[in-house]
Design an enzyme around this catalytic site. Sequence first.
Site, PDB file in Angstrom:
ATOM      1  N   GLY B  16       0.802  -1.222   0.000  1.00 35.89           N
ATOM      2  CA  GLY B  16       0.000   0.000   0.000  1.00 35.89           C
ATOM      3  C   GLY B  16       0.831   1.266   0.000  1.00 35.89           C
ATOM      4  N   GLY B  18       4.025   1.749  -0.872  1.00 32.87           N
ATOM      5  CA  GLY B  18       4.823   1.885  -2.082  1.00 32.87           C
ATOM      6  C   GLY B  18       3.976   2.311  -3.268  1.00 32.87           C
ATOM      7  N   PHE B 117     -13.253  -0.991  16.647  1.00 34.41           N
ATOM      8  CA  PHE B 117     -11.959  -1.658  16.673  1.00 34.41           C
ATOM      9  C   PHE B 117     -11.261  -1.309  17.981  1.00 34.41           C
ATOM     10  CE2 PHE B 117      -9.046  -3.855  13.744  1.00 34.41           C
ATOM     11  CZ  PHE B 117      -9.959  -4.384  12.860  1.00 34.41           C
ATOM     12  N   ASP B 218      14.491  -6.995   4.971  1.00 39.46           N
ATOM     13  CA  ASP B 218      15.548  -6.696   3.995  1.00 39.46           C
ATOM     14  C   ASP B 218      16.083  -5.269   4.171  1.00 39.46           C
ATOM     15  OD1 ASP B 218      14.500  -9.090   3.181  1.00 39.46           O
ATOM     16  OD2 ASP B 218      14.121  -8.508   1.112  1.00 39.46           O
ATOM     17  N   GLN B 237       4.614  -5.647  17.687  1.00 41.49           N
ATOM     18  CA  GLN B 237       3.285  -5.997  18.188  1.00 41.49           C
ATOM     19  C   GLN B 237       2.956  -7.485  18.042  1.00 41.49           C
ATOM     20  OE1 GLN B 237      -0.546  -4.509  16.124  1.00 41.49           O
ATOM     21  NE2 GLN B 237      -0.479  -3.479  18.090  1.00 41.49           N
ATOM     22  N   HIS B 239      -0.196  -9.604  17.905  1.00 42.04           N
ATOM     23  CA  HIS B 239      -1.650  -9.482  17.768  1.00 42.04           C
ATOM     24  C   HIS B 239      -2.292 -10.550  18.648  1.00 42.04           C
ATOM     25  CE1 HIS B 239      -5.639  -9.450  16.037  1.00 42.04           C
ATOM     26  NE2 HIS B 239      -5.330  -8.400  15.307  1.00 42.04           N
ATOM     27  N   LEU B 249      -3.750 -14.517  10.993  1.00 48.30           N
ATOM     28  CA  LEU B 249      -4.475 -13.445  11.666  1.00 48.30           C
ATOM     29  C   LEU B 249      -5.988 -13.667  11.669  1.00 48.30           C
ATOM     30  CD1 LEU B 249      -4.248 -10.588  12.897  1.00 48.30           C
ATOM     31  CD2 LEU B 249      -4.581  -9.703  10.596  1.00 48.30           C
ATOM     32  N   GLU B 252      -9.337  -8.250  14.518  1.00 40.67           N
ATOM     33  CA  GLU B 252      -9.950  -7.623  15.672  1.00 40.67           C
ATOM     34  C   GLU B 252     -11.414  -7.279  15.376  1.00 40.67           C
ATOM     35  OE1 GLU B 252      -6.893  -5.216  17.458  1.00 40.67           O
ATOM     36  OE2 GLU B 252      -8.350  -3.604  17.608  1.00 40.67           O
ATOM     37  N   ARG B 283      -4.008  -3.735  21.708  1.00 43.06           N
ATOM     38  CA  ARG B 283      -3.512  -5.090  21.450  1.00 43.06           C
ATOM     39  C   ARG B 283      -2.487  -5.569  22.463  1.00 43.06           C
ATOM     40  NH1 ARG B 283      -3.172  -4.773  14.812  1.00 43.06           N
ATOM     41  NH2 ARG B 283      -5.426  -4.950  14.511  1.00 43.06           N
ATOM     42  N   HIS B 364       3.129  -9.743  14.766  1.00 46.76           N
ATOM     43  CA  HIS B 364       2.271  -9.160  13.740  1.00 46.76           C
ATOM     44  C   HIS B 364       2.821  -7.892  13.084  1.00 46.76           C
ATOM     45  CE1 HIS B 364      -1.433  -8.339  11.687  1.00 46.76           C
ATOM     46  NE2 HIS B 364      -1.651  -7.210  12.332  1.00 46.76           N
ATOM     47  N   GLU B 395       4.970   0.192   7.009  1.00 51.66           N
ATOM     48  CA  GLU B 395       5.434  -0.519   8.204  1.00 51.66           C
ATOM     49  C   GLU B 395       6.941  -0.404   8.416  1.00 51.66           C
ATOM     50  OE1 GLU B 395       4.041  -4.536   8.556  1.00 51.66           O
ATOM     51  OE2 GLU B 395       5.258  -4.944  10.325  1.00 51.66           O
ATOM     52  N   ARG B 406       0.715  -0.130  18.314  1.00 47.00           N
ATOM     53  CA  ARG B 406      -0.163   0.417  17.280  1.00 47.00           C
ATOM     54  C   ARG B 406      -1.609  -0.004  17.512  1.00 47.00           C
ATOM     55  NH1 ARG B 406      -2.435  -1.735  12.943  1.00 47.00           N
ATOM     56  NH2 ARG B 406      -1.110  -3.560  12.660  1.00 47.00           N
ATOM     57  N   SER B 411      -2.515   0.835  10.749  1.00 47.07           N
ATOM     58  CA  SER B 411      -1.449   0.495   9.794  1.00 47.07           C
ATOM     59  C   SER B 411      -1.884   0.859   8.388  1.00 47.07           C
ATOM     60  CB  SER B 411      -1.095  -0.984   9.865  1.00 47.07           C
ATOM     61  OG  SER B 411      -2.224  -1.766   9.564  1.00 47.07           O
ATOM     62  N   LEU B 412      -3.136   0.540   8.048  1.00 48.14           N
ATOM     63  CA  LEU B 412      -3.626   0.890   6.712  1.00 48.14           C
ATOM     64  C   LEU B 412      -3.685   2.412   6.568  1.00 48.14           C
ATOM     65  CD1 LEU B 412      -6.381  -1.838   6.149  1.00 48.14           C
ATOM     66  CD2 LEU B 412      -4.098  -1.732   5.164  1.00 48.14           C
TER      67      LEU B 412
END
Lengths: 238, 594
Positions: B16, B18, B117, B218, B237, B239, B249, B252, B283, B364, B395, B406, B411-412
Amino acid sequence: MKVTLRIRRFNPETDQKPYWGDYTLDGVEPTNSVLELIHRVKWEQDGTLTLRRSCAHGVCGSDAMRVNGVNRLACKILMDGIGVKDGDTIQLEPILGLPVIKDLVVDFEPFFDHYRAVMPYFVPATPPPADGRERIQSQAEREVFDDTTKCILCACCTTSCPSFWASGKYVGPAAIVQAHRFIFDSRDGAAKERLNILAEPDGVWRCRTIFNCTPACPRDIEVTRAIGEVKLAIKRAE
Amino acid sequence: MAQVHQFDAIVVGAGGAGLMAALYASRGIKTAVISKLYPTRSHTGTAQGGIGAALGNLEPDSWEWHAFDTVKGSDYLGDQNAAKVLATEAIDAVIELELMGLPFDRTEEGRISQRRFGGHTNNETKQPVRRACHSADRTGHMILQTLYQNCIKENVTFFDEFHVVDLIMNGDRPAGVVAVEIDSGELHVFQAKAITFATGGWGRIWQTTSNAHTLTGDATAIWLRRGLPLEDLEFFQFHPTGLYPIGVLITEGVRGEGGVLINDRGERFMERYAPTIKDLASRDVVSRAIYLEIRDGRGIKGKDYVHLDVRPETVNRYLAEAGEERRLTAEDVINKLPDILDFTKTYAGVDPVKQPIPIQPTAHYAMGGIPTNLNAEVIRDGSETVIPGLYAAGEVACVSVHGANRLGTNSLTDLVVFGRRAGQQMLDYCKNADFVALPDNPTAEVEAELDRIRNASGSVRGIEIRKKMRKVMMDHVGVFRTEDGIQKALDTIRQLQDDFRNNLSIDDHGYRYNSDMLEAWELGALLDTAEATALAALERKESRGAHSREDFPKRDDENYLAHTMIYSEAGKLAVRFDRPVDLSLGYEPKERVY
């Protein structure tokens, strides 16, 4: 239990032609996935064995292959899911209809060429709302194309299709599924262009409703139905 | 000699962040995306429950509440100016995604639907608020697909299955990257004025993880090798709800729809740990609670898992008890959580409508990573000295929005908000920047390392090293930590690094699609990232967010209200707490109660 993987091997750097490699594993659990077994072979016995994989739970679409002759994601097939018993052999081959690069890895470029050919992107029918907020769409309108939004482009459907095997020029089920996702989106304005593309000789009419694609889909998309809906839309537009 | 390509801007990684960066940059400058995967395989696609934005489509909400929740969730280590950027720009970013065609679920008015959430609250009533914008339980899939589709529409250039293995520096300026074309095994040099790294996390360090096999640290390893610092690595984290035993996963969103955690005695134990929002606490809190229940013998049948119960009769009993009018039906579960049903049926043989789901915490998400400022510009020290032309987002980056923990859905939000900023920054930067000259033979160093691996003829298989690393990190640098344990992990990792360098064995000595070699290279990256993680965990002698030290159980704001900077100096790692936390929204650190 003991399970043997019979894997179609080919390394263009060293092999004249493909061959079958047999790899026996002990201590296999009924809950092991085919991917876990392939990993055991690669990591414990023969590191040259080559495949694609990433998420390992059926979402990224990397590890499509023929498992006992049918297209599956290796990470989504467990031993007890296909009734494997002690002493059994599982046969693994690359998916058909795309050139083999090495072992279970095929060249995805022709597949993505077909995908790109059907305008697989949103073309808004109206300018953005003046209030700076989202476009309005009812949940009922949203549900019309819900099924085809699940596609992960793994190629299980396209490479299970005899029409695609017969001619790689056929856009194939996956590209039609992607087009369907936009053709039936109430916010989209380019249905006509996509239907024109798919009405070409290498479009939907190459589909002979053989239904291989639907059971091949690891996301349970009703692929043949989606293709049928696109055919109907073309007929209605004529 | 490696083939050399030239672009104004290079984006490494096609998740997402990138893709968002690439979409923005490619509007004005020659841009290419390099990924070791086909873009649609990226891990953004596995995100499930939603993307957080205070749209207020179903009930009152505000960016201030979102920012405060993010800061509180971070255990006050998140930078408050970054939380403000996240919470304010989230609203516009989600609208932008919808306008790009993303098929969100809809409210009765046809607007973007939102769900509850963990840790997201109405700051006045303290009750959970519906802030997570969702598309069934495959929101990440929809974001990844939508962004990739738009990249095709805008003719963005991609180098798929090119594995970036080095960052080329000329003095202190970035000049480009080196990548292995996986198919041919040949090295390529990509020279660029601006480079964004958006390569995701490194959960594969741990034994139980929700992360893809390809999330191998990397970029963090490349950073250390290039003498650049990393930040806050000890905050990783876990999860709370990974499917037992494989760690996949379970969103949540299951608890957002009303699901509850139950121990072997049938107790809804989160009532004891978080009396106000219970199962929707953040979390770190929930994962610790599950560990403590299991440790005290209240795991199901004495084993290492508890139950996540979303059966309508269970959910409705608790809803009635809480005086809520809402009820959950079997159809709701089937319609709102289709992928979860698929996962639990496939991998655990469980139908969540009829049976509770066995779950355990799973590694996670990296809160830490490459230090950046609010503009996604990479910095080289705690005084925020910018490295011109170098960016990181998503991330892999540490802005820091998430601090020590978090919140779900952030994250999104992070990857669209800061991916967009990185793209915009590259666009602006390249207008006045020139290429940095490539040094002589820019591939020499990494080529030597890859050749060493390709021809390695020792006696230790990569899998042996990998298994030991993942176990020792799980046992000692997991949810609970002690000095002795972390030291043991550090010693083990260093021993494994030695094995990796001096005694590795490899079967595939070829060039074409040599995943044996590249997996081993990734293992080296994991080891280096694990070492830095363990060292940071050792040095932070307090408990905060996801970093829970049994020997230092309290948060210590006097000594540790600062980011951890891990410097790589002459091949040795050094930890300094020299990047201050931004407190500009005025949220004073206080005890976290949920």
